[in-house]
Write a protein that holds these residues in place. Structure first.
Motif, short mmCIF file in Angstrom:
data_model
loop_
_atom_site.label_atom_id
_atom_site.label_comp_id
_atom_site.label_asym_id
_atom_site.label_seq_id
_atom_site.Cartn_x
_atom_site.Cartn_y
_atom_site.Cartn_z
N LYS A 67 0.84 -1.20 0.00
CA LYS A 67 0.00 0.00 0.00
C LYS A 67 0.87 1.25 0.00
N GLU A 68 2.05 1.17 -0.64
CA GLU A 68 3.01 2.27 -0.59
C GLU A 68 2.45 3.55 -1.20
N GLU A 69 1.75 3.43 -2.34
CA GLU A 69 1.23 4.62 -3.00
C GLU A 69 0.10 5.25 -2.20
N LEU A 70 -0.73 4.41 -1.56
CA LEU A 70 -1.78 4.94 -0.69
C LEU A 70 -1.17 5.68 0.50
N PRO A 80 -3.73 5.60 -6.87
CA PRO A 80 -3.84 4.22 -7.37
C PRO A 80 -5.29 3.75 -7.38
N GLU A 81 -5.59 2.89 -8.33
CA GLU A 81 -6.92 2.30 -8.40
C GLU A 81 -6.97 1.08 -7.50
N VAL A 82 -8.13 0.89 -6.89
CA VAL A 82 -8.31 -0.24 -5.98
C VAL A 82 -8.97 -1.37 -6.74
N ALA A 90 -7.98 -3.32 3.66
CA ALA A 90 -7.51 -2.09 4.28
C ALA A 90 -7.11 -1.08 3.24
N ALA A 91 -6.49 -1.56 2.16
CA ALA A 91 -6.10 -0.66 1.08
C ALA A 91 -7.32 -0.05 0.42
N ALA A 146 -10.74 5.06 -0.18
CA ALA A 146 -12.03 5.72 -0.22
C ALA A 146 -11.87 7.19 0.08
N PRO A 147 -12.80 8.05 -0.38
CA PRO A 147 -12.68 9.50 -0.17
C PRO A 147 -12.52 9.84 1.31
#
Length: 619
Positions: free
Chosen positions: A183-186, A204-206, A217-218, A223-224
């Motif tokens: 989840k580095e980009e998140l 990133p897209e989920v 969790a990612a 989510a907004p």
């Protein structure tokens, strides 16, 4: 025969423990050298669970586990190295073939080192044995490669943000990336949102159907409005699973179940399968279960999000009586037909009514009866691992000053070897804070002593734990000085309490009491001048008596003396006015049984007679 068998099995087990000790020392040497001196005590405390201790330490410092091989797996590895060494000697030095077994015996546990040395000597390319369990498919390799590329791309960007806005976090970047693996980009987007920085990477897209656990969790983090939560977790705030905005028993149970699941995922995934049955078994006790699991795995407990402030649960039991009294009073007033204007007048009267004067409060446990080893163990248990228990105790005792001995009792001065609670005690809140702090400290002592006894061995398990205690309450009034230099504080009464703490299974069912009035007709007129002298003389003599021998251990003695004072208006530190009081002096003795009460009275009555005789007064 059984002992002989155990002795025969010990060398191999001891060798395995030594190897684990060396691995633990290796980790501490690199990450926390101050812990090296504690390794032997740690292994002794967790005897039989050395591998679990090592795994926990590796997990804490994000170090790869390198456990030594045991049992059949070790035998298989030795055989593989024997085949590889035989292959080399077969080709390069056949004379050595007969020495292979002797060499392997000499280098037990170091077969890899031996094989590498032989390869180096004969200039042979090493062919190290591999385990099928450790082989990874092409897909796994590609995923790891992609992750490393993401880390290489995201890490400089995170460092750039921290360099500009919070340089203190730079040293934690590697640990954060390991924690948020995948989840580095998140994580980067969350940090950018926290510090109001424009991200240099697209969001990133989920995946449409994420897997449970980390992927879920990612998805939540993406989510907004969720990026800031990731950033808060990255900056040290614990990421807590969400819970329904309700404090119903079902909501609490589910929330604490989620927290337990999080601990097991991180510390012991094998336990996840049996978690539903465990929660069913402890239905209604999920919080206690969670705290027990946190203690076992050395995890700091957290409150679930979405359930509001749960700190009230820590003092709910001691506040319940007062809450019940208020509710009963409200019901009585309602049933009596009290009208609105009358209720407002009653509330106004309660605000302005005169109360007892404020008091300076203190409670002290005496440690002189404990030998140094007991005192050191008690201090260690009161502090807990990484001072977690001590921090928790201070949180529960807000409004009062609590002191306990330092963890390293051998370098502490006599002034530091104390267990005390002190409080200004002005107003009902101060008194309640003091009583709550005394109750919490007493509870912490009981838990610490029980753990000391459980961990003790041999005769140490039967050592007595007796802690005499004393309490002092000095009431005062404040008035304006003639020069206007500030309020003048005048002491008007004192109350001394003396008792003894012992480890009891349950409190006594009933208490017997006896009261000695020390102000007869010929004394009352002199009390305004000698009330403090009288109280101090009785108190000084009382402290010379030994609880547990001269006085029963469960007896409590209370000395009350009041010089009398007039009603005082609110002033300075006195937030409310106080009522007038007549001079008085008395001694109250309480004990669980009539026999103990008589014994205590027999020890204390001569003291009272002697003090009154010295003051030329008769009660």
């Amino acid at each position: 025969p059984a002992s002989a068998a155990a002795a025969a099995a010990d060398p191999a087990e001891d060798e395995h423990v030594k190897e684990i000790r060396a691995l633990i020392c290796e980790v501490y040497r690199e990450h926390n050298p101050s812990k090296l001196d504690d390794v032997d005590n740690l292994l002794s405390k967790y005897k039989g669970r050395e591998e679990q201790v090592y795994r926990s330490i590796c997990d804490k410092y994000k170090v790869e586990v390198k456990l030594p091989k045991k049992g059949e797996e070790s035998k298989v590895t030795v055989e593989k190295y024997k085949e590889l060494i035989t292959e080399i000697y077969q080709e390069h030095n056949k004379d050595k073939l007969g020495e292979i077994d002797e060499l392997l015996k000499k280098y037990t546990g170091k077969e890899k080192t031996l094989y590498m040395a032989i390869c180096t000597k004969y200039k042979v390319e090493p062919k190290l044995p591999t385990s099928k369990k450790k082989k990874k498919g092409a897909a796994t390799t590609e995923e790891e490669k992609a992750r490393l590329e993401r880390v290489a791309k995201v890490k400089p960007l995170i460092c750039e943000v921290y360099q500009a806005h919070n340089p203190a976090k730079l040293e934690d970047v590697d640990q954060l990336l390991a924690k948020y693996k995948g989840k580095e980009e998140l994580l980067y987007h969350g940090i950018c949102e926290k510090y109001k920085v424009e991200p240099k990477l697209p969001k990133p897209e989920v995946p449409a159907a994420p897997e449970a656990g980390a992927a879920q969790a990612a998805a939540d983090a993406a989510a907004p409005g969720k990026e800031a939560e990731v950033a808060r977790a990255a900056d040290g705030a614990a990421a807590v699973p969400s819970a329904p905005p309700s404090t119903s028993p079902e909501a609490l149970g589910k929330a604490y179940g989620d927290l337990i699941r999080e601990v097991y995922k991180e510390k012991n995934e094998a336990k996840l399968e049996g978690l539903p049955k465990l929660l069913e078994k402890y239905s209604g006790q999920e919080q206690d279960l969670y705290l027990t699991i946190c203690k076992k795995y050395g995890v700091t407990p957290r409150d679930p999000e979405g359930l509001g402030d749960l700190d009230w649960m820590n003092t709910a039991e001691e506040d319940f009586g007062q809450l019940l009294e208020i509710l009963v009073g409200a019901l009585v007033l309602y049933s009596s037909g009290l009208q609105g204007p009358d209720a407002r007048s009653l509330a106004a009267w309660k605000e302005v009514r005169r109360r007892p004067p404020p008091r300076a409060l203190s409670h002290r446990f005496e440690l002189t009866g404990l030998h140094v080893a007991q005192l050191g163990q008690l201090a260690k248990e009161l502090h807990g691992p990484e001072d977690l228990r001590w921090k928790r105790l201070r949180e529960r005792c807000q409004g009062a000053e609590v002191k306990i001995p330092p963890k390293d009792i051998f370098v502490a001065s006599p002034q530091q070897r104390v267990l005390t609670v002190e409080c200004d005690g002005r107003g009902p809140q101060g008194r309640r804070a003091f009583d709550g702090a005394v109750a919490n400290l007493t509870s912490a002592i009981a838990r610490a002593v029980r753990e000391c006894i459980e961990e003790a061995e041999g005769a140490a398990r039967f050592e007595k734990w007796v802690l005499p205690w004393k309490g002092e309450e000095v009431a005062f009034v404040e008035s304006a000085s003639a020069e206007g230099a500030g309020p003048i504080r005048t002491e008007v009464s004192v109350e001394y309490r003396r008792g003894c703490w012992t480890l009891q299974r349950r409190p006594p069912v009933q208490t017997h009491a006896m009261r000695h009035t020390l102000c007869g007709p010929d004394v009352e007129a002199r009390l305004p001048q000698l009330w403090r002298q009288l109280a101090d003389k009785v108190w000084f003599g009382l402290q010379k008596l030994t609880w547990g021998s001269a006085v029963p251990a469960d007896a409590v003695v209370i000395i009350e003396a009041n010089g009398g004072h007039q009603a005082q208006p609110a002033f300075g530190g006195m937030r409310t006015s106080c009522r007038a009081a007549r001079p008085s002096a008395s001694v109250v003795i309480t004990a669980p049984t009539e026999e103990e009460l008589e014994r205590a009275n027999a020890a204390i009555s001569p003291l009272l007679s002697r003090v009154l005789g010295e003051l030329h007064a008769n009660a």
